[in-house]
Design an enzyme around this catalytic site. Structure first.
Site, mmCIF file in Angstrom:
data_model
loop_
_atom_site.group_PDB
_atom_site.id
_atom_site.type_symbol
_atom_site.label_atom_id
_atom_site.label_comp_id
_atom_site.label_asym_id
_atom_site.label_seq_id
_atom_site.Cartn_x
_atom_site.Cartn_y
_atom_site.Cartn_z
ATOM 1 N N ASN A 103 0.087 -1.266 -0.142
ATOM 2 C CA ASN A 103 -0.247 -0.081 0.142
ATOM 3 C C ASN A 103 0.639 1.450 0.102
ATOM 4 O OD1 ASN A 103 -2.259 -1.559 0.134
ATOM 5 N ND2 ASN A 103 -2.743 -1.577 1.636
ATOM 6 N N ILE A 104 0.482 2.009 -0.667
ATOM 7 C CA ILE A 104 0.513 3.658 -1.177
ATOM 8 C C ILE A 104 1.434 4.499 0.738
ATOM 9 C CG2 ILE A 104 -1.054 4.973 -0.500
ATOM 10 C CD1 ILE A 104 0.700 6.949 -2.732
ATOM 11 N N LYS A 105 0.783 4.164 1.803
ATOM 12 C CA LYS A 105 1.052 4.604 2.989
ATOM 13 C C LYS A 105 2.268 3.787 3.639
ATOM 14 C CE LYS A 105 -1.716 1.372 5.803
ATOM 15 N NZ LYS A 105 -2.848 1.340 6.736
ATOM 16 N N GLY A 106 2.855 2.952 2.903
ATOM 17 C CA GLY A 106 3.845 2.018 3.725
ATOM 18 C C GLY A 106 4.265 1.561 5.204
ATOM 19 N N PHE A 107 5.805 1.867 5.538
ATOM 20 C CA PHE A 107 5.920 1.347 6.633
ATOM 21 C C PHE A 107 7.235 1.717 6.355
ATOM 22 C CE2 PHE A 107 8.469 -1.952 8.496
ATOM 23 C CZ PHE A 107 8.375 -2.423 9.751
#
Length: 268
Positions: free
Chosen positions: A140-144
């Site tokens: 997902n674009i929000k990432g980690f």
């Protein structure tokens, strides 16, 4: 293509003493803390059994610092004490990262220049695994950990199938999308479910695709051994703490860099 250098692991190892012991209250005291469950009702006999087990594990003298009933006939223990075992860091075998970490710009540029189309990645949690936090963190674009996920890269097409995906459905979707890589997350590990699911998935892909046309199979999860990719029939395993940037950089290393090298050799 500009690349960053890999860490100097040899220098890090050189700074560690040849023999070490666990640290608890002071350096070299050998103190460790372990937890486990015994199929016994909570009580003095169960605590004695816990101390007996600790002694056989080399923890002596051991102290039960926590004991709690967790159901009918089961007790959870936390035991603390010293061990006499020594650790030799130089003999530890680890899987070192064999590829450089790339920036987002470097990733997009490499794909556009050498692949000349979008890199297609299909991801899922297979079997009964409904824990999508790991796969979402990578895709997902929000990432980690402050890094954007693979969706952020304009040259990567991401198809995230979510949780509890049947292996035949994953294979068919990968075929339909003409996937370059398939990313699978496995968090459920009871009775080695992650091992069985991974080997079944690998076998299904190799049966469904012609030799040499199987998508790059990448698996991640907290209980996988990073050096077991060959035994499980996959191309790469990522463990806990893996970031989206690591996965994206690896895909460039595994799928795009070989094309770039082939192109350079033809040009020569």
């Amino acid at each position: 293509m500009t690349t960053s250098s890999t860490p100097d692991r040899a220098a890090d190892v050189a700074e560690i003493p040849q023999v070490i012991r666990p640290y608890g209250d002071q350096t070299g005291d050998g103190m460790v803390q372990v937890s486990f469950t015994l199929p016994m009702p909570n009580g003095k006999r169960a605590e004695g059994a816990a101390l007996q087990l600790a002694s056989k594990m080399g923890i002596e003298p051991a102290l039960v610092v926590h004991a709690k009933a967790i159901g009918d006939g089961f007790t959870f223990f936390v035991v603390y004490g010293p061990v006499k075992h020594l650790v030799e860091p130089a003999l530890v075998e680890v899987v070192e990262r064999e590829f450089p970490l790339l920036s987002g710009k470097e990733i997009n540029t490499a794909i556009k220049r050498h692949l000349r189309r979008k890199l297609v990645v299909v991801g899922a949690c297979i079997g009964t695994d409904a824990h999508t936090v790991g796969i979402d963190a990578i895709l997902n674009i929000k990432g980690f950990a402050g890094e954007k996920g693979l969706e952020y890269h304009r040259e990567i097409k991401v198809v995230n199938l979510g949780a509890q995906v049947l292996i035949p459905d994953l294979v068919e979707r990968a075929r339909a999308e003409k996937a370059d890589a398939v990313l699978v997350s496995q968090v459920v590990t009871q009775r080695d479910a992650h091992i069985h699911n991974t080997t079944a998935m690998s076998a299904a892909f190799r049966e469904a695709f012609p030799a040499g046309r199987v998508p790059h199979l990448v698996v991640g999860g907290p209980r996988f051994e990073e050096g077991s990719a060959g035994a499980l029939g996959v191309d790469r395993i990522f463990g806990r703490g893996t970031t989206p940037g690591e996965v994206a950089s690896y895909l460039i290393h595994a799928l795009v860099a070989p094309r770039a090298a082939a192109g350079h050799s033809k040009g020569a």
